[in-house]
Design a protein around this motif. Structure first.
Motif, PDB file in Angstrom:
ATOM      1  N   VAL A   5       1.019  -1.104  -0.063  1.00 33.97           N
ATOM      2  CA  VAL A   5      -0.092  -0.011   0.151  1.00 33.97           C
ATOM      3  C   VAL A   5       0.834   1.450  -0.049  1.00 33.97           C
ATOM      4  N   GLN A   6       1.759   1.338  -0.970  1.00 37.72           N
ATOM      5  CA  GLN A   6       2.726   2.437  -0.948  1.00 37.72           C
ATOM      6  C   GLN A   6       2.611   2.931  -2.396  1.00 37.72           C
ATOM      7  N   GLN A   7       2.751   3.998  -2.905  1.00 42.93           N
ATOM      8  CA  GLN A   7       2.748   4.676  -4.145  1.00 42.93           C
ATOM      9  C   GLN A   7       3.814   3.952  -5.032  1.00 42.93           C
ATOM     10  N   LEU A   8       4.928   3.562  -4.279  1.00 46.58           N
ATOM     11  CA  LEU A   8       6.174   2.890  -5.107  1.00 46.58           C
ATOM     12  C   LEU A   8       6.705   1.595  -4.279  1.00 46.58           C
ATOM     13  N   GLU A   9       7.019   0.601  -4.989  1.00 49.31           N
ATOM     14  CA  GLU A   9       7.330  -0.640  -4.451  1.00 49.31           C
ATOM     15  C   GLU A   9       8.817  -0.973  -5.098  1.00 49.31           C
ATOM     16  N   GLY A  10       9.684  -1.543  -4.265  1.00 46.91           N
ATOM     17  CA  GLY A  10      11.106  -2.013  -4.535  1.00 46.91           C
ATOM     18  C   GLY A  10      11.981  -2.005  -3.672  1.00 46.91           C
ATOM     19  N   PRO A  11      13.222  -2.041  -3.912  1.00 45.05           N
ATOM     20  CA  PRO A  11      14.242  -2.056  -3.017  1.00 45.05           C
ATOM     21  C   PRO A  11      14.652  -0.593  -2.345  1.00 45.05           C
ATOM     22  N   GLY A  12      14.900  -0.685  -1.327  1.00 40.51           N
ATOM     23  CA  GLY A  12      15.359   0.598  -0.739  1.00 40.51           C
ATOM     24  C   GLY A  12      15.964   1.755  -1.540  1.00 40.51           C
ATOM     25  N   PHE A  13      16.701   1.249  -2.289  1.00 38.65           N
ATOM     26  CA  PHE A  13      17.250   2.627  -2.838  1.00 38.65           C
ATOM     27  C   PHE A  13      16.493   3.312  -4.041  1.00 38.65           C
ATOM     28  N   ILE A  14      15.249   2.695  -4.168  1.00 37.29           N
ATOM     29  CA  ILE A  14      14.068   3.235  -5.005  1.00 37.29           C
ATOM     30  C   ILE A  14      13.154   3.793  -4.091  1.00 37.29           C
ATOM     31  N   VAL A  15      12.537   2.974  -2.988  1.00 31.87           N
ATOM     32  CA  VAL A  15      11.428   3.542  -2.352  1.00 31.87           C
ATOM     33  C   VAL A  15      11.846   4.576  -1.405  1.00 31.87           C
TER      34      VAL A  15
END
Length: 104
Positions: A5-15
């Motif tokens: 339930v986030q606008q963007l999902e993925g690895p930490g360096f992205i989110v």
């Protein structure tokens, strides 16, 4: 938004990016290109909230005939945020329609 339930999902360096993070380019993936409104909205959110620039977009189907009669102000693809975005669709809806049986 999906699983977390986030606008963007993925690895930490992205989110964990912020608006002042160094610019990063991405490819936008979606199932169907109609007016381009979803791509425009996504590109604006990515740029404003994460400083991610949509450099390209890949679609399964281009619904080009659906936007052929739309005025330019209704075309998300005409937004300046997408000016340099390269768009690729694997199929055009007209071609797909030829292979889909219709009930009479």
């Amino acid at each position: 938004t999906t699983g977390t339930v986030q606008q963007l999902e993925g690895p930490g360096f992205i989110v964990n990016r912020k608006p002042d993070s160094p610019a990063l380019k991405c490819i936008f993936l979606d199932d169907a290109l109609s007016s381009g409104g979803s791509m425009r909205d996504g590109a604006k959110l990515l740029k404003e909230d994460y400083n991610i620039i949509v450099a390209g977009a890949v679609y399964l189907v281009d619904r080009s005939k659906d936007r052929a009669s739309l005025p330019v102000e209704r075309l998300g693809t005409a937004d300046p945020i997408l000016r340099d975005t390269k768009v690729l669709a694997l199929y055009d809806l007209d071609e797909v329609d030829k292979h889909v049986p219709r009930k009479s």
